[in-house]
Design a protein around this motif. Structure first.
Motif, PDB file in Angstrom:
ATOM      1  N   ALA A 149       0.841  -1.203   0.000  1.00 27.08           N
ATOM      2  CA  ALA A 149       0.000   0.000   0.000  1.00 27.08           C
ATOM      3  C   ALA A 149       0.873   1.248   0.000  1.00 27.08           C
ATOM      4  O   ALA A 149       0.559   2.242  -0.658  1.00 27.08           O
ATOM      5  CB  ALA A 149      -0.916  -0.019   1.226  1.00 27.08           C
ATOM      6  N   TRP A 150       1.969   1.194   0.719  1.00 30.78           N
ATOM      7  CA  TRP A 150       2.886   2.350   0.759  1.00 30.78           C
ATOM      8  C   TRP A 150       3.469   2.640  -0.620  1.00 30.78           C
ATOM      9  O   TRP A 150       3.583   3.790  -1.026  1.00 30.78           O
ATOM     10  CB  TRP A 150       4.027   2.071   1.753  1.00 30.78           C
ATOM     11  N   VAL A 151       3.819   1.565  -1.317  1.00 35.58           N
ATOM     12  CA  VAL A 151       4.384   1.755  -2.656  1.00 35.58           C
ATOM     13  C   VAL A 151       3.294   2.277  -3.591  1.00 35.58           C
ATOM     14  O   VAL A 151       3.504   3.229  -4.350  1.00 35.58           O
ATOM     15  CB  VAL A 151       4.971   0.431  -3.191  1.00 35.58           C
ATOM     16  N   ALA A 152       2.107   1.678  -3.505  1.00 33.46           N
ATOM     17  CA  ALA A 152       1.017   2.054  -4.412  1.00 33.46           C
ATOM     18  C   ALA A 152       0.633   3.525  -4.237  1.00 33.46           C
ATOM     19  O   ALA A 152       0.273   4.192  -5.204  1.00 33.46           O
ATOM     20  CB  ALA A 152      -0.191   1.150  -4.167  1.00 33.46           C
ATOM     21  N   GLU A 153       0.713   4.028  -3.022  1.00 35.50           N
ATOM     22  CA  GLU A 153       0.342   5.431  -2.771  1.00 35.50           C
ATOM     23  C   GLU A 153       1.551   6.366  -2.795  1.00 35.50           C
ATOM     24  O   GLU A 153       1.418   7.547  -2.497  1.00 35.50           O
ATOM     25  CB  GLU A 153      -0.376   5.560  -1.414  1.00 35.50           C
ATOM     26  N   SER A 154       2.708   5.838  -3.131  1.00 33.62           N
ATOM     27  CA  SER A 154       3.949   6.648  -3.165  1.00 33.62           C
ATOM     28  C   SER A 154       4.068   7.512  -1.907  1.00 33.62           C
ATOM     29  O   SER A 154       4.231   8.726  -1.978  1.00 33.62           O
ATOM     30  CB  SER A 154       3.984   7.554  -4.392  1.00 33.62           C
TER      31      SER A 154
END
Ligand code: FES
Ligand code: FES
Length: 184
Positions: free
Chosen positions: A87-92
Motif C-alpha cells: 500500500a505504501w508503494v502504491a500510494e507513493s
C-alpha cells in the motif's frame, strides 16, 4: 548478556543490558532500517515490534526484553510484499523516507490487533512524526491496506523502476587533476 529473538533468529547480545534496543539492532545486528530520530520517545522513527506490540526502541533497554520476540522492518518481508508495504508503494507515500519504516511498523501492529480501525483509532495509535508532512498519503495507504486485507485481494503495487545495471554502472570519465603551474 541478553538473549532474545530478532526477525526469527535467536541473538545473544554481549552489550550492557542498559543499552537501548535501537542501538543493539542498528550497531550490533546491522538492522539499519530502524531509525534514530529524537532518542526521546517522541518521533516514532525507531518503532519496532516487541512481542507483536509497537515499541519505540530508543526507550526500551535490551535487558528489559530478555526472551522476547522482536521484529524490525527487515523482518516484515524480504521482497516488500507485506500488504502495508504494498500500500505504501502504491500510494507513493515516502518523501525523504526517514520516518517511514517506523510508521509502517506502527501501522502493521495496529492492523494486527484492529483490522478495521476508525479514523480516531488511527489517530490515537499512529502518533509518528513526519517532517516531510506525508500524513495525507499515510492515511490513504492505511485505508488501501485495510481494503486489500479485508477483501482478500493481493495488492500489487508497481514494480520498482526498471534500471538496467549496465546503465546504473556506466563508467564516469576519470577526473583530471587540476593543473598546477610550476613554481618559479
Ligand atoms: Fe525513538 Fe524518536 S528515536 S521515538
Ligand atoms: Fe521525510 Fe517522513 S518522509 S520525514
Amino acid at each position: 548478556m541478553t538473549r532474545f529473538t530478532v526477525n526469527g533468529e535467536p541473538v545473544h547480545y554481549k552489550m550492557d543490558p542498559a543499552t537501548p534496543l535501537l542501538w543493539a539492532l542498528r550497531d550490533a545486528s546491522n538492522l539499519t532500517g530502524t531509525k534514530y530520530g529524537c532518542g526521546a520517545g517522541q518521533c516514532g522513527a525507531c518503532t519496532v515490534h516487541v512481542d507483536g506490540v509497537a515499541r519505540r526502541s530508543c526507550q526500551v533497554t535490551i535487558g528489559a526484553i530478555e526472551g522476547s520476540f522482536v521484529t524490525t522492518i527487515e523482518g516484515l518481508s524480504s521482497d516488500r510484499s507485506h500488504p502495508v508495504q504494498q500500500a505504501w508503494v502504491a500510494e507513493s507515500v515516502p518523501q525523504c523516507g526517514y520516518c517511514q519504516s517506523g510508521v509502517i511498523m506502527a501501522v502493521v501492529a495496529l492492523l494486527a490487533h484492529t483490522p478495521n480501525p476508525s479514523d480516531q483509532q488511527i489517530d490515537q495509535s499512529i502518533t509518528n512524526l513526519c517532517r516531510c508532512g506525508t500524513y495525507p498519503r499515510i492515511r490513504k495507504a492505511i485505508r488501501r491496506a485495510i481494503e486489500a486485507t479485508s477483501s482478500g485481494d493481493a495488492l500489487t503495487a508497481a514494480p520498482p523502476p526498471d534500471i538496467d545495471p549496465a546503465d546504473a554502472a556506466e563508467a564516469v570519465p576519470a577526473l583530471t587533476p587540476p593543473r598546477t603551474e610550476p613554481k618559479r
